[in-house]
Every structure is written in structure tokens, then in C-alpha cells.
Write a protein that holds these residues in place. Structure first.
Motif, PDB file in Angstrom:
ATOM      1  N   LEU A   1       0.862  -1.158   0.136  1.00  0.00           N
ATOM      2  CA  LEU A   1       0.082   0.036  -0.101  1.00  0.00           C
ATOM      3  C   LEU A   1       0.977   1.323   0.098  1.00  0.00           C
ATOM      4  O   LEU A   1       1.620   1.368   0.855  1.00  0.00           O
ATOM      5  N   SER A   2       0.893   2.061  -1.010  1.00  0.00           N
ATOM      6  CA  SER A   2       1.573   3.170  -1.108  1.00  0.00           C
ATOM      7  C   SER A   2       0.548   4.458  -1.361  1.00  0.00           C
ATOM      8  O   SER A   2      -0.374   4.445  -1.865  1.00  0.00           O
ATOM      9  N   GLY A   3       1.237   5.604  -1.007  1.00  0.00           N
ATOM     10  CA  GLY A   3       0.581   6.860  -1.137  1.00  0.00           C
ATOM     11  C   GLY A   3      -1.050   6.753  -0.457  1.00  0.00           C
ATOM     12  O   GLY A   3      -1.963   7.553  -1.078  1.00  0.00           O
ATOM     13  N   VAL A   4      -0.949   6.128   0.769  1.00  0.00           N
ATOM     14  CA  VAL A   4      -2.189   6.349   1.487  1.00  0.00           C
ATOM     15  C   VAL A   4      -2.332   6.373   2.853  1.00  0.00           C
ATOM     16  O   VAL A   4      -1.067   5.777   3.266  1.00  0.00           O
ATOM     17  N   SER A   5      -3.123   6.527   3.708  1.00  0.00           N
ATOM     18  CA  SER A   5      -3.039   6.306   5.240  1.00  0.00           C
ATOM     19  C   SER A   5      -4.726   6.579   5.588  1.00  0.00           C
ATOM     20  O   SER A   5      -5.255   7.349   4.779  1.00  0.00           O
ATOM     21  N   HIS A   6      -4.747   6.528   6.765  1.00  0.00           N
ATOM     22  CA  HIS A   6      -6.189   7.020   7.597  1.00  0.00           C
ATOM     23  C   HIS A   6      -5.909   8.432   7.966  1.00  0.00           C
ATOM     24  O   HIS A   6      -6.665   8.851   8.814  1.00  0.00           O
ATOM     25  N   THR A   7      -4.739   8.967   8.065  1.00  0.00           N
ATOM     26  CA  THR A   7      -4.512  10.271   8.563  1.00  0.00           C
ATOM     27  C   THR A   7      -4.230  11.464   7.428  1.00  0.00           C
ATOM     28  O   THR A   7      -3.242  11.434   6.927  1.00  0.00           O
ATOM     29  N   PHE A   8      -5.187  12.070   7.171  1.00  0.00           N
ATOM     30  CA  PHE A   8      -5.148  13.047   5.857  1.00  0.00           C
ATOM     31  C   PHE A   8      -4.218  14.215   6.636  1.00  0.00           C
ATOM     32  O   PHE A   8      -4.576  14.714   7.901  1.00  0.00           O
ATOM     33  N   GLN A   9      -3.695  15.074   5.723  1.00  0.00           N
ATOM     34  CA  GLN A   9      -3.396  16.513   6.037  1.00  0.00           C
ATOM     35  C   GLN A   9      -4.791  17.363   6.019  1.00  0.00           C
ATOM     36  O   GLN A   9      -5.553  17.232   5.003  1.00  0.00           O
ATOM     37  N   PRO A  10      -4.825  18.349   7.051  1.00  0.00           N
ATOM     38  CA  PRO A  10      -6.133  19.042   7.015  1.00  0.00           C
ATOM     39  C   PRO A  10      -6.553  19.735   5.764  1.00  0.00           C
ATOM     40  O   PRO A  10      -7.770  20.020   5.246  1.00  0.00           O
ATOM     41  N   THR A  11      -5.234  20.116   4.939  1.00  0.00           N
ATOM     42  CA  THR A  11      -5.604  20.774   3.627  1.00  0.00           C
ATOM     43  C   THR A  11      -5.690  19.842   2.521  1.00  0.00           C
ATOM     44  O   THR A  11      -5.913  20.362   1.369  1.00  0.00           O
ATOM     45  N   ALA A  12      -5.754  18.619   2.821  1.00  0.00           N
ATOM     46  CA  ALA A  12      -5.711  17.477   1.646  1.00  0.00           C
ATOM     47  C   ALA A  12      -7.008  17.897   0.791  1.00  0.00           C
ATOM     48  O   ALA A  12      -7.179  17.941  -0.651  1.00  0.00           O
ATOM     49  N   PRO A  13      -8.242  18.071   1.217  1.00  0.00           N
ATOM     50  CA  PRO A  13      -9.452  18.344   0.538  1.00  0.00           C
ATOM     51  C   PRO A  13      -9.324  19.371  -0.628  1.00  0.00           C
ATOM     52  O   PRO A  13      -9.242  19.334  -1.822  1.00  0.00           O
ATOM     53  N   LEU A  14      -8.407  20.718  -0.119  1.00  0.00           N
ATOM     54  CA  LEU A  14      -8.373  21.787  -0.983  1.00  0.00           C
ATOM     55  C   LEU A  14      -6.977  21.376  -1.910  1.00  0.00           C
ATOM     56  O   LEU A  14      -7.260  21.902  -3.105  1.00  0.00           O
ATOM     57  N   ASN A  15      -6.081  20.681  -1.509  1.00  0.00           N
ATOM     58  CA  ASN A  15      -4.902  20.654  -2.337  1.00  0.00           C
ATOM     59  C   ASN A  15      -5.489  19.637  -3.653  1.00  0.00           C
ATOM     60  O   ASN A  15      -4.927  19.590  -4.641  1.00  0.00           O
ATOM     61  N   VAL A  16      -6.453  18.750  -3.350  1.00  0.00           N
ATOM     62  CA  VAL A  16      -6.927  17.972  -4.418  1.00  0.00           C
ATOM     63  C   VAL A  16      -8.039  18.783  -5.067  1.00  0.00           C
ATOM     64  O   VAL A  16      -8.107  18.882  -6.419  1.00  0.00           O
ATOM     65  N   LEU A  17      -8.735  19.392  -4.556  1.00  0.00           N
ATOM     66  CA  LEU A  17     -10.193  19.993  -5.228  1.00  0.00           C
ATOM     67  C   LEU A  17      -9.843  21.352  -5.926  1.00  0.00           C
ATOM     68  O   LEU A  17     -10.425  21.438  -7.230  1.00  0.00           O
ATOM     69  N   LEU A  18      -9.003  22.272  -5.444  1.00  0.00           N
ATOM     70  CA  LEU A  18      -8.549  23.544  -6.213  1.00  0.00           C
ATOM     71  C   LEU A  18      -8.200  23.472  -7.418  1.00  0.00           C
ATOM     72  O   LEU A  18      -8.368  24.117  -8.500  1.00  0.00           O
TER      73      LEU A  18
END
Length: 207
Positions: A27-44
Motif C-alpha cells: 500500500l503506497s500513497g495512502v493512510s487514514h491520517t489526512f493532511q487537514p488541507t488535503a481536500p483543498l489540495n485536491v479540489l482547487l
């Protein structure tokens, strides 16, 4: 042998949990601990795919999204160093994702896992999506020990052994940066040692 990266690791979580049909999981590039800004980093960096020349004439409805030109290096590769030709190829061959995929994230993260084979966890130390802050150890990917301590318990009560590895200086993408051979060597060594390189039963975890 089942290998996943990012959303593919989500798929690997549940394939191995539900079907119990592999000898090892990476399993790479994954975890149950997101960066708080992850949604913005992906959506923007996203916009409707229908606005992109690469998808003109393909009848994508507005819920099909793709990345804005020039945004993929910062979102996925940085701070890892990648060949500019690879970044350009990534842009030319990018695909789409949908709002439905985003809506499933809470369920994906919350559903318990039951993986029963050896697991290797691998993340980039600078992953801006899945290396979030922890209560006691700073960034989840500050060390392999921290990644292992927090992620291994989430894989289920019957996982026989878990190892973790962190690539310094890497972001979310591990396979397309100049340091990728380091990661490939780790994955190959682990696979040969715990899953095996030929026919017959998998060696499994050391006893």
C-alpha cells in the motif's frame, strides 16, 4: 501479490479484506491520517473535464473533473523531483474523476479492514495528502516507525506482520520521480522475502 497506490490502495484495502485471495499487499500513497488541507489540495486544481481541450467532444457531464493544466506537479509530485518530460507526459495522459468518487471517501476511511497477509506500507515524507499531523509524533510520515505505529492497527486484527518505509524528499507520487528506483528496490526485496519469487507457498512472516 496486490499493489496499490493512492485511490488504488483504497481498492487494495477492501479487495484483500473481502476476498482473502492474495499472499501479500503493498500500500503506497495512502493512510487514514489526512493532511487537514488535503481536500483543498485536491479540489482547487480541478475543473469540469468538458472545459479541457483533451476531452472536447467526449460528452462528459459536469460531475466529471480533471486537473487544470500545469497543476499536477505541485499537487502530486512535489516536493519530489521529476523529469520535466515525465511531468509533461502525465499532463498529456491525465484522465478524469467524478464527484461520486469524492463522496465515498468518508465510507472508505471508516470501514474496518481485515487483511490477513503481510503488508508493506510506503509513503513519501512530504506527501501533502495522506501524511497528516499526529497527536504525539508530528507528521505521520516523519519516520517509518510513526507510519507503522499508526497505520498497522487500522489493517485489522489478523494481519500477521506489517513493515513500513518512507521515502525522504518525496511527495504523493513515488513511481514517477527520479528517486523511484529506491522505492522499487524496497518493494522488490520485500516481495521476494515475504511473498516469494517462484512457485510454491509464500514464505510469509518471519517467526
Amino acid at each position: 501479490m496486490l499493489v496499490g497506490h493512492s485511490y488504488g490502495s483504497f481498492t487494495a484495502w477492501y479487495e484483500a479484506t473481502d476476498y482473502q485471495d492474495v499472499d501479500g499487499v503493498i500500500l503506497s500513497g495512502v493512510s487514514h491520517t489526512f493532511q487537514p488541507t488535503a481536500p483543498l489540495n485536491v479540489l482547487l486544481p480541478l475543473r469540469p473535464a468538458a472545459l479541457e481541450p483533451a476531452f472536447f467532444g467526449k460528452s462528459h457531464d459536469p460531475t466529471y473533473l480533471t486537473t487544470v493544466p500545469g497543476s499536477r506537479e505541485l499537487t502530486f509530485h512535489a516536493p519530489g523531483k521529476a523529469d520535466p518530460a515525465v511531468i509533461a507526459l502525465d499532463e498529456r495522459t491525465k484522465s478524469t474523476l467524478t464527484l461520486t468518487e469524492f463522496s465515498l471517501f468518508p465510507t472508505v476511511i471508516a470501514r474496518p479492514l481485515d487483511i490477513r497477509v503481510p503488508v508493506l506500507l510506503a509513503n513519501g515524507a512530504g506527501d501533502t495528502l495522506f501524511c497528516g499531523p499526529t497527536l504525539t509524533s508530528g507528521n505521520l510520515c516523519s519516520s517509518a516507525q510513526t507510519l507503522l505505529a499508526l497505520e498497522a492497527p487500522r489493517l485489522g486484527p489478523r494481519v500477521p506482520c506489517v513493515e513500513a518505509w518512507v521515502l525522504p524528499g518525496a511527495g504523493h507520487m513515488l513511481n514517477t520521480i527520479l528517486d523511484a528506483p529506491r522505492w522499487f528496490a524496497v518493494a522488490q526485496e520485500w516481495s521476494t522475502r515475504l511473498v516469494g519469487a517462484g512457485p510454491g507457498p509464500a514464505p510469509g512472516c518471519a517467526r
